[in-house]
Write a protein that holds these residues in place. Structure first.
Motif, PDB file in Angstrom:
ATOM      1  N   PHE A   1       0.856  -1.189   0.000  1.00 42.56           N
ATOM      2  CA  PHE A   1       0.000   0.000   0.000  1.00 42.56           C
ATOM      3  C   PHE A   1       0.889   1.235   0.000  1.00 42.56           C
ATOM      4  O   PHE A   1       2.046   1.176   0.412  1.00 42.56           O
ATOM      5  CB  PHE A   1      -0.878   0.014   1.258  1.00 42.56           C
ATOM      6  N   ASP A   2       0.302   2.334  -0.427  1.00 47.63           N
ATOM      7  CA  ASP A   2       1.048   3.576  -0.268  1.00 47.63           C
ATOM      8  C   ASP A   2       1.206   3.886   1.220  1.00 47.63           C
ATOM      9  O   ASP A   2       2.257   4.336   1.659  1.00 47.63           O
ATOM     10  CB  ASP A   2       0.308   4.728  -0.971  1.00 47.63           C
ATOM     11  N   ALA A   3       0.138   3.645   1.953  1.00 49.05           N
ATOM     12  CA  ALA A   3       0.208   3.964   3.387  1.00 49.05           C
ATOM     13  C   ALA A   3      -0.547   2.944   4.214  1.00 49.05           C
ATOM     14  O   ALA A   3      -1.604   2.459   3.807  1.00 49.05           O
ATOM     15  CB  ALA A   3      -0.380   5.348   3.632  1.00 49.05           C
ATOM     16  N   VAL A   4       0.015   2.642   5.374  1.00 52.22           N
ATOM     17  CA  VAL A   4      -0.707   1.870   6.390  1.00 52.22           C
ATOM     18  C   VAL A   4      -0.953   2.799   7.563  1.00 52.22           C
ATOM     19  O   VAL A   4      -0.068   3.560   7.969  1.00 52.22           O
ATOM     20  CB  VAL A   4       0.095   0.621   6.823  1.00 52.22           C
ATOM     21  N   ILE A   5      -2.181   2.754   8.059  1.00 56.37           N
ATOM     22  CA  ILE A   5      -2.540   3.555   9.233  1.00 56.37           C
ATOM     23  C   ILE A   5      -2.904   2.571  10.339  1.00 56.37           C
ATOM     24  O   ILE A   5      -3.645   1.613  10.094  1.00 56.37           O
ATOM     25  CB  ILE A   5      -3.758   4.457   8.917  1.00 56.37           C
ATOM     26  N   VAL A   6      -2.388   2.812  11.535  1.00 59.33           N
ATOM     27  CA  VAL A   6      -2.722   1.919  12.647  1.00 59.33           C
ATOM     28  C   VAL A   6      -3.693   2.649  13.569  1.00 59.33           C
ATOM     29  O   VAL A   6      -3.346   3.668  14.158  1.00 59.33           O
ATOM     30  CB  VAL A   6      -1.458   1.487  13.428  1.00 59.33           C
ATOM     31  N   GLY A   7      -4.928   2.130  13.664  1.00 58.90           N
ATOM     32  CA  GLY A   7      -5.942   2.725  14.531  1.00 58.90           C
ATOM     33  C   GLY A   7      -7.044   3.404  13.738  1.00 58.90           C
ATOM     34  O   GLY A   7      -6.781   4.076  12.725  1.00 58.90           O
ATOM     35  N   ALA A   8      -8.274   3.203  14.195  1.00 65.70           N
ATOM     36  CA  ALA A   8      -9.431   3.794  13.498  1.00 65.70           C
ATOM     37  C   ALA A   8     -10.315   4.578  14.461  1.00 65.70           C
ATOM     38  O   ALA A   8     -11.539   4.442  14.475  1.00 65.70           O
ATOM     39  CB  ALA A   8     -10.236   2.707  12.780  1.00 65.70           C
ATOM     40  N   GLY A   9      -9.648   5.394  15.295  1.00 70.08           N
ATOM     41  CA  GLY A   9     -10.382   6.377  16.092  1.00 70.08           C
ATOM     42  C   GLY A   9     -10.522   7.648  15.261  1.00 70.08           C
ATOM     43  O   GLY A   9     -10.380   7.629  14.029  1.00 70.08           O
ATOM     44  N   PHE A  10     -10.773   8.766  15.927  1.00 74.31           N
ATOM     45  CA  PHE A  10     -10.914  10.035  15.207  1.00 74.31           C
ATOM     46  C   PHE A  10      -9.708  10.275  14.286  1.00 74.31           C
ATOM     47  O   PHE A  10      -9.862  10.755  13.164  1.00 74.31           O
ATOM     48  CB  PHE A  10     -11.038  11.196  16.195  1.00 74.31           C
ATOM     49  N   ALA A  11      -8.500   9.936  14.767  1.00 78.09           N
ATOM     50  CA  ALA A  11      -7.293  10.238  13.996  1.00 78.09           C
ATOM     51  C   ALA A  11      -7.190   9.349  12.757  1.00 78.09           C
ATOM     52  O   ALA A  11      -7.009   9.845  11.639  1.00 78.09           O
ATOM     53  CB  ALA A  11      -6.058  10.057  14.882  1.00 78.09           C
ATOM     54  N   GLY A  12      -7.304   8.042  12.950  1.00 79.76           N
ATOM     55  CA  GLY A  12      -7.148   7.120  11.826  1.00 79.76           C
ATOM     56  C   GLY A  12      -8.225   7.322  10.773  1.00 79.76           C
ATOM     57  O   GLY A  12      -7.962   7.230   9.559  1.00 79.76           O
ATOM     58  N   MET A  13      -9.432   7.635  11.225  1.00 79.36           N
ATOM     59  CA  MET A  13     -10.534   7.819  10.271  1.00 79.36           C
ATOM     60  C   MET A  13     -10.269   9.018   9.355  1.00 79.36           C
ATOM     61  O   MET A  13     -10.398   8.944   8.139  1.00 79.36           O
ATOM     62  CB  MET A  13     -11.855   8.015  11.031  1.00 79.36           C
ATOM     63  N   TYR A  14      -9.876  10.123   9.973  1.00 78.13           N
ATOM     64  CA  TYR A  14      -9.653  11.330   9.156  1.00 78.13           C
ATOM     65  C   TYR A  14      -8.416  11.155   8.272  1.00 78.13           C
ATOM     66  O   TYR A  14      -8.390  11.565   7.113  1.00 78.13           O
ATOM     67  CB  TYR A  14      -9.540  12.560  10.070  1.00 78.13           C
ATOM     68  N   MET A  15      -7.383  10.489   8.831  1.00 75.85           N
ATOM     69  CA  MET A  15      -6.160  10.262   8.045  1.00 75.85           C
ATOM     70  C   MET A  15      -6.484   9.436   6.804  1.00 75.85           C
ATOM     71  O   MET A  15      -6.014   9.731   5.703  1.00 75.85           O
ATOM     72  CB  MET A  15      -5.134   9.530   8.925  1.00 75.85           C
ATOM     73  N   LEU A  16      -7.293   8.411   6.985  1.00 72.26           N
ATOM     74  CA  LEU A  16      -7.683   7.558   5.849  1.00 72.26           C
ATOM     75  C   LEU A  16      -8.388   8.404   4.791  1.00 72.26           C
ATOM     76  O   LEU A  16      -8.077   8.320   3.595  1.00 72.26           O
ATOM     77  CB  LEU A  16      -8.608   6.431   6.350  1.00 72.26           C
ATOM     78  N   HIS A  17      -9.326   9.208   5.242  1.00 71.52           N
ATOM     79  CA  HIS A  17     -10.078  10.038   4.295  1.00 71.52           C
ATOM     80  C   HIS A  17      -9.140  10.936   3.492  1.00 71.52           C
ATOM     81  O   HIS A  17      -9.222  11.017   2.263  1.00 71.52           O
ATOM     82  CB  HIS A  17     -11.113  10.854   5.069  1.00 71.52           C
ATOM     83  N   ARG A  18      -8.208  11.591   4.204  1.00 75.15           N
ATOM     84  CA  ARG A  18      -7.326  12.541   3.511  1.00 75.15           C
ATOM     85  C   ARG A  18      -6.411  11.843   2.505  1.00 75.15           C
ATOM     86  O   ARG A  18      -6.257  12.287   1.382  1.00 75.15           O
ATOM     87  CB  ARG A  18      -6.474  13.326   4.526  1.00 75.15           C
ATOM     88  N   LEU A  19      -5.810  10.744   2.914  1.00 79.17           N
ATOM     89  CA  LEU A  19      -4.856  10.090   1.996  1.00 79.17           C
ATOM     90  C   LEU A  19      -5.580   9.473   0.809  1.00 79.17           C
ATOM     91  O   LEU A  19      -5.094   9.514  -0.322  1.00 79.17           O
ATOM     92  CB  LEU A  19      -4.037   9.032   2.741  1.00 79.17           C
ATOM     93  N   ARG A  20      -6.752   8.903   1.084  1.00 76.60           N
ATOM     94  CA  ARG A  20      -7.508   8.311  -0.023  1.00 76.60           C
ATOM     95  C   ARG A  20      -7.928   9.388  -1.015  1.00 76.60           C
ATOM     96  O   ARG A  20      -7.916   9.182  -2.224  1.00 76.60           O
ATOM     97  CB  ARG A  20      -8.732   7.594   0.542  1.00 76.60           C
ATOM     98  N   SER A  21      -8.274  10.572  -0.474  1.00 73.40           N
ATOM     99  CA  SER A  21      -8.666  11.673  -1.361  1.00 73.40           C
ATOM    100  C   SER A  21      -7.508  12.104  -2.248  1.00 73.40           C
ATOM    101  O   SER A  21      -7.708  12.743  -3.278  1.00 73.40           O
ATOM    102  CB  SER A  21      -9.123  12.900  -0.571  1.00 73.40           C
ATOM    103  N   GLN A  22      -6.276  11.817  -1.818  1.00 75.96           N
ATOM    104  CA  GLN A  22      -5.104  12.162  -2.647  1.00 75.96           C
ATOM    105  C   GLN A  22      -4.775  11.038  -3.628  1.00 75.96           C
ATOM    106  O   GLN A  22      -3.724  11.057  -4.265  1.00 75.96           O
ATOM    107  CB  GLN A  22      -3.889  12.426  -1.744  1.00 75.96           C
ATOM    108  N   GLY A  23      -5.623  10.011  -3.664  1.00 82.93           N
ATOM    109  CA  GLY A  23      -5.423   8.922  -4.623  1.00 82.93           C
ATOM    110  C   GLY A  23      -4.492   7.827  -4.143  1.00 82.93           C
ATOM    111  O   GLY A  23      -4.076   6.962  -4.912  1.00 82.93           O
ATOM    112  N   LEU A  24      -4.168   7.831  -2.865  1.00 80.00           N
ATOM    113  CA  LEU A  24      -3.251   6.805  -2.349  1.00 80.00           C
ATOM    114  C   LEU A  24      -4.019   5.524  -1.997  1.00 80.00           C
ATOM    115  O   LEU A  24      -5.203   5.581  -1.628  1.00 80.00           O
ATOM    116  CB  LEU A  24      -2.554   7.320  -1.079  1.00 80.00           C
ATOM    117  N   SER A  25      -3.331   4.400  -2.096  1.00 80.63           N
ATOM    118  CA  SER A  25      -3.921   3.151  -1.595  1.00 80.63           C
ATOM    119  C   SER A  25      -3.570   3.058  -0.109  1.00 80.63           C
ATOM    120  O   SER A  25      -2.424   3.281   0.282  1.00 80.63           O
ATOM    121  CB  SER A  25      -3.366   1.954  -2.358  1.00 80.63           C
ATOM    122  N   VAL A  26      -4.573   2.767   0.688  1.00 78.86           N
ATOM    123  CA  VAL A  26      -4.371   2.826   2.142  1.00 78.86           C
ATOM    124  C   VAL A  26      -5.015   1.608   2.792  1.00 78.86           C
ATOM    125  O   VAL A  26      -6.123   1.205   2.429  1.00 78.86           O
ATOM    126  CB  VAL A  26      -5.045   4.097   2.740  1.00 78.86           C
TER     127      VAL A  26
END
Ligand code: FAD
Ligand code: NAP
Length: 540
Positions: free
Chosen positions: A13-38
């Protein structure tokens, strides 16, 4: 979909995020919006983080709901209506699920999966990440959204395995809830989780013993239903309000800090200020004087005021002295908001046990031994807190350049540049890491500040064909010194708090968050980014 298929097939993946609280959720949204695989890995079965795990009775936010929400999307905020000044846990978790639905987040989150190891491969500039489910994936960026208060901690009491009743930790509460009706219950711990849960447990229990080691300052919460007018006003100005909040010390605007230091005020002026803020409810009290967290004179005045107001509520003379905090300045341990907490000790079936003078010795089959006395209970509630700020991070085996372990690097305390990265660990980001304002602020504002910065940084790297970014050791050393100096100019280091790591035996005593305020910190972040990530090395 095509993106996901590509990512899954390659296990890269372009990025792995660990955790799906407020931080992980928003991080996923932002990186995916930039076209990255997450790919996000989350230990729980659902999104929410703190609000997924902390389902104890009385759990609610203490930053006001109208500010304790995402501020990045007008559409999201307009589609949600808060009902109380401080929303309860189920409402916050519903909100997080609403956001996950709205942004279609779950398709990139693998639940019930704990990341166990992450190692940096210097040749390929990729992180290899392993989980307890046997996954092995690789990613350019590894982003830790593991939470500052997510590693729940049960102290190592002798005999717990012998206890014949049920026991619970507030930070890992059963989803089906717990019925304490007719039970004898022991609650250990009187921090925010204890202060919130004790009144509700007392409503059900036959007998409640509260085991207190340190009395805490509690401020009246002043919770109430929100009016239509409150809600509409907030909806009309949330984005503007949020921009303003980012310039403040604590990331909130529901009250302003007094700019005058106590030394410039008469006794009567000080009392008026304290009284008005006490009556407002919430943390406004902390803003009574500009120097409240900096000088003993100012702090003592506020502390005496708080003790005096607290004592008015406590009717039982046998406990009044025990419940009034007298061993630390007000505000240096996280303040607790009180909804019927102190008055719970006026009830005949509630007993406060002072474990400072009679330490908790062990748990037996039947109960809890404090000093020489055994308290027989059917259930024990551990409101004993978390291995804060570093616990979740260091429980992952993280190896950077040359195989250096983050655990070893941080053995004497966490070392970061801006709380975002650590020298020797390229392309590894922490959201609200140690050395950032994090837990001293409205955390959603701090989370958004970090996620926005990391997203922009990742964009700079991906569009500029730059393979890696790494904090420089000199910049990190200067930042760590600055964090320490900033803390030393306050009264914060003067208490045995979890901010200092003091609740975990053997943990280094370092003031972990950055006390310089969200606004000043945000300016520094912008400066660094504008100077093409000054203090970081960019590797081709
Ligand atoms: P978390 O919400 O903690 O999420 C981290 C997630 O990472 C968790 O779901 C965890 O399971 C997961 N995780 C961790 N390690 C791993 C791993 N190795 N593998 C996979 N998954 C992992 N802050 C405020 O500003 N205002 C408040 O009113 C407030 N109230 C709070 C009330 C309680 C009871 C608690 C405990 C904290 C409160 N906080 C409050 C702080 C709160 O933690 C933050 O506001 C915010 O929710 C943190 O979000 P996060 O996504 O950074 O971390
Ligand atoms: P905490 O503040 O760390 O409180 C833990 C309590 O357990 C303290 O009273 C501590 O005593 C006691 N304790 C720990 N180990 C003990 C031992 N071995 N023997 C006896 N007592 C022991 O944890 P928390 O209450 O879960 O709160 C943690 C943080 O989460 C808060 O500060 C806040 O940031 C956040 N939170 C917020 C809310 C909210 O209102 N929104 C609610 C809950 C949590 P000592 O003080 O002596 O160490």
């Amino acid at each position: 979909m095509a993106q996901e298929a590509r990512a899954t097939a390659a296990k890269e993946f372009d990025a792995v995020i660990v955790g799906a609280g407020f931080a992980g959720m928003y991080m996923l949204h932002r990186l995916r919006s930039q076209g990255l695989s997450v790919r996000v890995f989350e230990a729980g079965e659902g999104v929410g983080g703190t609000w997924y795990w902390n389902r104890y009775p009385g759990a609610r936010c203490d930053v006001e709901s109208l500010e304790y929400q995402y501020g990045f999307s007008d559409e999201i905020q307009r589609g949600w209506t808060w009902t109380e000044r401080y929303a309860a846990q189920p409402e916050i978790l519903r909100y997080q699920n609403y956001v996950a639905d709205k942004l279609d987040l779950r398709r990139d989150i693998q639940f019930e999966t704990r990341v166990t190891a992450a190692a940096y491969d210097e040749r390929d500039a990729l992180w290899s990440i392993e989980t307890d489910r046997g996954d092995k994936v690789r990613a350019r960026f590894c982003i830790m959204a593991t939470g500052c208060l997510s590693a729940a901690r049960v102290p190592n009491f002798e005999g717990l395995d012998q206890f014949e009743g049920d026991w619970y930790h507030t930070g890992d509460w059963p989803h089906e809830g717990v019925d304490f009706t007719g039970k004898r219950v022991g609650v250990i711990g009187t921090g925010s989780s204890g202060v919130q849960s004790i009144p509700l447990i007392a409503e059900q229990a036959d007998q409640l013993y509260v085991f207190q080691r340190t009395a805490n300052f509690t401020l009246p919460a002043g919770n109430r239903p929100l009016t239509e007018q409150d809600v509409q006003k907030s909806k009309a100005s949330l984005l503007e309000d949020r921009a303003k909040a980012r310039t403040t010390a604590g990331g909130i605007i529901c009250f302003e800090y007094n700019e005058r230091p106590a030394e410039e005020m008469t006794f009567e002026e000080r009392e008026r200020e304290l009284s008005a803020r006490w009556n407002m409810g919430g943390f406004a009290f902390l803003g009574s004087f500009a120097d409240l967290m900096a000088t003993h004179e100012a702090n003592d005045h506020a502390a005496n005021f708080a003790r005096s107001r607290m004592s008015e509520i406590i009717k039982n003379p046998a406990v009044v002295d025990l419940l009034l905090p007298n061993d630390h300045p007000v505000g240096v341990k996280r303040l607790c908001l009180d909804t019927h907490y102190l008055e719970t000790f006026n009830l005949p079936h509630v007993e406060l046990v002072d474990v400072r003078s009679a330490p908790l010795k062990k748990i037996t089959a039947k109960g809890i031994v404090s000093g020489d006395k055994e308290y027989e209970v059917d259930c024990i509630v551990f409101a004993t807190g978390f291995d804060a700020m570093t616990g979740a991070l260091l429980s992952i085996d993280i190896a950077g350049k040359g195989g250096e372990k983050l655990r070893d690097k941080w053995a004497a305390g966490p070392r970061t540049y801006l709380g975002l990265g650590s020298a020797g660990f390229p392309n590894l980001f922490f959201i609200t890491g140690p050395g950032s304002p994090s837990v001293l602020s409205n955390m959603i504002v701090s989370i958004e500040q970090h996620v926005d910065w990391i997203s922009d940084c990742v964009k700079r790297l991906t569009t500029g064909n730059i393979r890696s970014i790494e904090a420089k050791a000199e910049a990190e050393n200067l930042w760590v010194d600055h964090v320490n100096e900033t803390a030393a100019a306050t009264l914060y280091p003067q208490a045995n708090s979890w901010y200092m790591g003091a609740n975990i035996p053997g943990k280094p005593r370092i003031f972990m968050p950055y006390a310089g305020g969200v606004g000043a910190y945000g300016e520094k972040l912008a400066e660094v980014a504008n100077a093409d990530y000054e203090g970081f090395a960019l590797g081709a």
